[in-house]
Design a protein around this motif. Structure first.
Motif, PDB file in Angstrom:
ATOM      1  N   VAL A   7       9.479 -20.361  -7.432  1.00  0.00           N
ATOM      2  CA  VAL A   7       8.751 -21.262  -8.334  1.00  0.00           C
ATOM      3  C   VAL A   7       8.120 -20.487  -9.498  1.00  0.00           C
ATOM      4  O   VAL A   7       7.533 -19.419  -9.312  1.00  0.00           O
ATOM      5  CB  VAL A   7       7.635 -22.025  -7.571  1.00  0.00           C
ATOM      6  CG1 VAL A   7       6.926 -23.014  -8.501  1.00  0.00           C
ATOM      7  CG2 VAL A   7       8.215 -22.773  -6.366  1.00  0.00           C
ATOM      8  N   LEU A   8       8.270 -21.051 -10.685  1.00  0.00           N
ATOM      9  CA  LEU A   8       7.618 -20.504 -11.876  1.00  0.00           C
ATOM     10  C   LEU A   8       6.574 -21.496 -12.373  1.00  0.00           C
ATOM     11  O   LEU A   8       6.762 -22.706 -12.267  1.00  0.00           O
ATOM     12  CB  LEU A   8       8.645 -20.305 -12.998  1.00  0.00           C
ATOM     13  CG  LEU A   8       9.706 -19.231 -12.784  1.00  0.00           C
ATOM     14  CD1 LEU A   8      10.801 -19.382 -13.849  1.00  0.00           C
ATOM     15  CD2 LEU A   8       9.070 -17.842 -12.856  1.00  0.00           C
ATOM     16  N   ALA A   9       5.484 -20.974 -12.921  1.00  0.00           N
ATOM     17  CA  ALA A   9       4.512 -21.830 -13.601  1.00  0.00           C
ATOM     18  C   ALA A   9       4.603 -21.503 -15.090  1.00  0.00           C
ATOM     19  O   ALA A   9       4.731 -20.338 -15.474  1.00  0.00           O
ATOM     20  CB  ALA A   9       3.106 -21.556 -13.078  1.00  0.00           C
ATOM     21  N   TYR A  10       4.566 -22.532 -15.891  1.00  0.00           N
ATOM     22  CA  TYR A  10       4.767 -22.353 -17.333  1.00  0.00           C
ATOM     23  C   TYR A  10       3.561 -22.899 -18.099  1.00  0.00           C
ATOM     24  O   TYR A  10       3.205 -24.077 -17.935  1.00  0.00           O
ATOM     25  CB  TYR A  10       6.044 -23.096 -17.754  1.00  0.00           C
ATOM     26  CG  TYR A  10       6.207 -23.224 -19.250  1.00  0.00           C
ATOM     27  CD1 TYR A  10       6.280 -22.095 -20.064  1.00  0.00           C
ATOM     28  CD2 TYR A  10       6.275 -24.482 -19.859  1.00  0.00           C
ATOM     29  CE1 TYR A  10       6.407 -22.223 -21.447  1.00  0.00           C
ATOM     30  CE2 TYR A  10       6.419 -24.612 -21.238  1.00  0.00           C
ATOM     31  CZ  TYR A  10       6.474 -23.470 -22.013  1.00  0.00           C
ATOM     32  OH  TYR A  10       6.590 -23.579 -23.373  1.00  0.00           O
ATOM     33  N   ARG A  11       2.949 -22.030 -18.880  1.00  0.00           N
ATOM     34  CA  ARG A  11       1.853 -22.483 -19.757  1.00  0.00           C
ATOM     35  C   ARG A  11       2.497 -23.155 -20.966  1.00  0.00           C
ATOM     36  O   ARG A  11       2.988 -22.479 -21.867  1.00  0.00           O
ATOM     37  CB  ARG A  11       1.024 -21.293 -20.242  1.00  0.00           C
ATOM     38  CG  ARG A  11       0.194 -20.618 -19.170  1.00  0.00           C
ATOM     39  CD  ARG A  11      -0.542 -19.435 -19.814  1.00  0.00           C
ATOM     40  NE  ARG A  11      -0.974 -18.484 -18.819  1.00  0.00           N
ATOM     41  CZ  ARG A  11      -2.139 -18.543 -18.183  1.00  0.00           C
ATOM     42  NH1 ARG A  11      -2.990 -19.486 -18.475  1.00  0.00           N
ATOM     43  NH2 ARG A  11      -2.444 -17.633 -17.284  1.00  0.00           N
ATOM     44  N   PHE A  12       2.492 -24.471 -20.929  1.00  0.00           N
ATOM     45  CA  PHE A  12       3.214 -25.238 -21.959  1.00  0.00           C
ATOM     46  C   PHE A  12       2.502 -25.142 -23.302  1.00  0.00           C
ATOM     47  O   PHE A  12       1.300 -24.871 -23.376  1.00  0.00           O
ATOM     48  CB  PHE A  12       3.351 -26.701 -21.529  1.00  0.00           C
ATOM     49  CG  PHE A  12       2.027 -27.412 -21.404  1.00  0.00           C
ATOM     50  CD1 PHE A  12       1.277 -27.300 -20.248  1.00  0.00           C
ATOM     51  CD2 PHE A  12       1.525 -28.183 -22.438  1.00  0.00           C
ATOM     52  CE1 PHE A  12       0.050 -27.935 -20.116  1.00  0.00           C
ATOM     53  CE2 PHE A  12       0.300 -28.828 -22.329  1.00  0.00           C
ATOM     54  CZ  PHE A  12      -0.442 -28.704 -21.172  1.00  0.00           C
ATOM     55  N   LYS A  13       3.279 -25.407 -24.353  1.00  0.00           N
ATOM     56  CA  LYS A  13       2.712 -25.422 -25.703  1.00  0.00           C
ATOM     57  C   LYS A  13       2.491 -26.881 -26.099  1.00  0.00           C
ATOM     58  O   LYS A  13       3.465 -27.631 -26.255  1.00  0.00           O
ATOM     59  CB  LYS A  13       3.672 -24.759 -26.694  1.00  0.00           C
ATOM     60  CG  LYS A  13       3.974 -23.322 -26.359  1.00  0.00           C
ATOM     61  CD  LYS A  13       4.691 -22.656 -27.524  1.00  0.00           C
ATOM     62  CE  LYS A  13       5.184 -21.281 -27.142  1.00  0.00           C
ATOM     63  NZ  LYS A  13       6.538 -21.296 -26.556  1.00  0.00           N
ATOM     64  N   GLY A  14       1.250 -27.264 -26.226  1.00  0.00           N
ATOM     65  CA  GLY A  14       0.964 -28.648 -26.604  1.00  0.00           C
ATOM     66  C   GLY A  14      -0.378 -29.103 -26.070  1.00  0.00           C
ATOM     67  O   GLY A  14      -1.176 -28.290 -25.598  1.00  0.00           O
ATOM     68  N   THR A  15      -0.580 -30.416 -26.122  1.00  0.00           N
ATOM     69  CA  THR A  15      -1.851 -30.990 -25.682  1.00  0.00           C
ATOM     70  C   THR A  15      -1.579 -32.022 -24.594  1.00  0.00           C
ATOM     71  O   THR A  15      -0.631 -32.805 -24.707  1.00  0.00           O
ATOM     72  CB  THR A  15      -2.539 -31.725 -26.863  1.00  0.00           C
ATOM     73  OG1 THR A  15      -2.529 -30.842 -27.974  1.00  0.00           O
ATOM     74  CG2 THR A  15      -3.962 -32.112 -26.522  1.00  0.00           C
ATOM     75  N   ARG A  16      -2.435 -32.002 -23.574  1.00  0.00           N
ATOM     76  CA  ARG A  16      -2.276 -32.953 -22.475  1.00  0.00           C
ATOM     77  C   ARG A  16      -3.557 -33.787 -22.359  1.00  0.00           C
ATOM     78  O   ARG A  16      -4.660 -33.260 -22.452  1.00  0.00           O
ATOM     79  CB  ARG A  16      -2.001 -32.166 -21.201  1.00  0.00           C
ATOM     80  CG  ARG A  16      -2.098 -32.953 -19.916  1.00  0.00           C
ATOM     81  CD  ARG A  16      -3.399 -32.654 -19.220  1.00  0.00           C
ATOM     82  NE  ARG A  16      -3.449 -33.267 -17.903  1.00  0.00           N
ATOM     83  CZ  ARG A  16      -4.514 -33.231 -17.124  1.00  0.00           C
ATOM     84  NH1 ARG A  16      -5.596 -32.606 -17.506  1.00  0.00           N
ATOM     85  NH2 ARG A  16      -4.495 -33.832 -15.948  1.00  0.00           N
ATOM     86  N   TYR A  17      -3.376 -35.075 -22.187  1.00  0.00           N
ATOM     87  CA  TYR A  17      -4.504 -35.979 -21.976  1.00  0.00           C
ATOM     88  C   TYR A  17      -4.419 -36.536 -20.568  1.00  0.00           C
ATOM     89  O   TYR A  17      -3.369 -37.053 -20.173  1.00  0.00           O
ATOM     90  CB  TYR A  17      -4.458 -37.141 -22.985  1.00  0.00           C
ATOM     91  CG  TYR A  17      -4.611 -36.664 -24.412  1.00  0.00           C
ATOM     92  CD1 TYR A  17      -5.875 -36.470 -24.963  1.00  0.00           C
ATOM     93  CD2 TYR A  17      -3.488 -36.389 -25.193  1.00  0.00           C
ATOM     94  CE1 TYR A  17      -6.023 -36.016 -26.263  1.00  0.00           C
ATOM     95  CE2 TYR A  17      -3.625 -35.933 -26.498  1.00  0.00           C
ATOM     96  CZ  TYR A  17      -4.889 -35.754 -27.028  1.00  0.00           C
ATOM     97  OH  TYR A  17      -5.028 -35.294 -28.305  1.00  0.00           O
ATOM     98  N   ASP A  18      -5.517 -36.435 -19.829  1.00  0.00           N
ATOM     99  CA  ASP A  18      -5.555 -36.970 -18.465  1.00  0.00           C
ATOM    100  C   ASP A  18      -5.883 -38.456 -18.539  1.00  0.00           C
ATOM    101  O   ASP A  18      -7.046 -38.856 -18.474  1.00  0.00           O
ATOM    102  CB  ASP A  18      -6.614 -36.208 -17.658  1.00  0.00           C
ATOM    103  CG  ASP A  18      -6.828 -36.830 -16.290  1.00  0.00           C
ATOM    104  OD1 ASP A  18      -5.997 -37.671 -15.874  1.00  0.00           O
ATOM    105  OD2 ASP A  18      -7.834 -36.491 -15.637  1.00  0.00           O
ATOM    106  N   CYS A  19      -4.848 -39.259 -18.675  1.00  0.00           N
ATOM    107  CA  CYS A  19      -5.060 -40.708 -18.825  1.00  0.00           C
ATOM    108  C   CYS A  19      -5.336 -41.389 -17.491  1.00  0.00           C
ATOM    109  O   CYS A  19      -5.482 -42.606 -17.431  1.00  0.00           O
ATOM    110  CB  CYS A  19      -3.868 -41.345 -19.528  1.00  0.00           C
ATOM    111  SG  CYS A  19      -3.719 -40.767 -21.222  1.00  0.00           S
TER     112      CYS A  19
END
Ligand code: G1P
Length: 281
Positions: free
Chosen positions: A242-254
């Motif tokens: 398993v890999l974890a990836y620090r994504f590029k962008g913004t996330r909203y916890d809806c």
């Protein structure tokens, strides 16, 4: 090749009651589109067109949303309003939707396992529609798919959260290996604050190799007595898978009221920048 995307969408959305009494939480709108539509658009942005949705009782509006509404289309044909259906029409024309019902709510892992009949024996993406993500450049799933094509391992999207919030997430422990990637050694579902130093939290985007289904069948109920996807991923991680990836962008916890309102404001801003005619009074 990732061809299919699974959307677990059987939850009750109790945090939004009474709005979610009859309306599925995935159908709550962020400005003009229901939450789940953003997720499907993100899948399309990653050239994934087979959309598999795990639904539950009372979720038939999801199926209707991703189908043609003859009467409505007939009524507004040739008017200025027709273009307001353009995005959803594009989705309906391009994607293939399949559905399966989850009869009992036994956790995210159980929901994913319920989707096995729609996915089959191939790697696939998972989107939790509660997490609304806007990628920098390309969408978050598209970024993850590019990594999968090189590495052929399960990938979870992660971001750092404040230490006080780790108990709301699956938390990753591992080693940084460059390119915003972490090799996952261990994953813990919703640890008690202070019980680990890691603040690397999994958000609702996954690419999973097909062996996850066999693992989910053996996983015992974990946190909250539920079958946790995190526990199955932990088993995969033990084999270095398993890999974890620090994504590029913004996330909203809806899934939270605060995140929902922040996402609404952000999308409103995007619509105003695009001078969307629906903003005029
Ligand atoms: C689920 C997962 C958790 C993950 C989170 C992301 O939790 O179990 O590991 O961090 O989604 O949104 P939920 O928010 O459904 O309780």
């Amino acid at each position: 090749m990732i061809r299919k995307c699974l959307f677990p969408a059987a939850g009750y959305g109790t945090r939004f009651l009474p709005a979610t009494k009859v309306l599925p939480k995935e159908m709550l709108p962020i400005c003009t589109k229901p939450l789940i539509q953003y997720g499907v658009e993100e899948a399309m942005d990653a050239s994934i067109y087979a959309i598999a949705i795990v639904t539950g009782r009372g979720k038939y509006t999801l199926e209707n949303h991703f189908d043609i509404s003859y009467e409505l289309e007939h009524q507004i044909k040739g008017t200025i309003k027709e273009k307001r259906l353009a995005d959803i029409r594009r989705i309906i024309d391009r994607c293939e939707f399949t559905y399966v019902r989850q009869r009992e709510m036994k956790g995210l892992g159980h929901a994913v396992l319920t989707g096995e009949s729609l996915i089959g024996a191939e790697p696939f993406a998972v989107v939790l529609a509660d997490d609304l993500c806007f990628g920098d450049g390309s969408g978050v799933l598209s970024q993850m798919k590019a990594i999968f094509n090189r590495r052929r391992q399960s990938i979870v999207a992660v971001m750092d959260v404040p230490p006080s919030e780790i108990s709301s997430y699956g938390i990753v422990l591992g080693e940084e290996i460059g390119d915003n990637l972490v090799r996952v050694n261990k994953m813990i579902e919703k640890p008690v604050a202070g019980s680990t130093d890691s603040t690397l939290a999994v958000i609702g985007r996954y690419i999973l190799t097909e062996d996850i289904f066999a693992i989910l069948k053996r996983v015992k109920p974990g946190k909250g007595g539920e079958i946790q996807l995190t526990d199955a991923l932990n088993a995969q991680a033990e084999g270095g898978g398993v890999l974890a990836y620090r994504f590029k962008g913004t996330r909203y916890d809806c899934g939270s009221l605060r995140g929902f309102v922040e996402a609404t404001n952000a999308v409103y801003k995007m619509l105003s920048h695009a001078s969307d005619d629906r903003l005029s009074v």
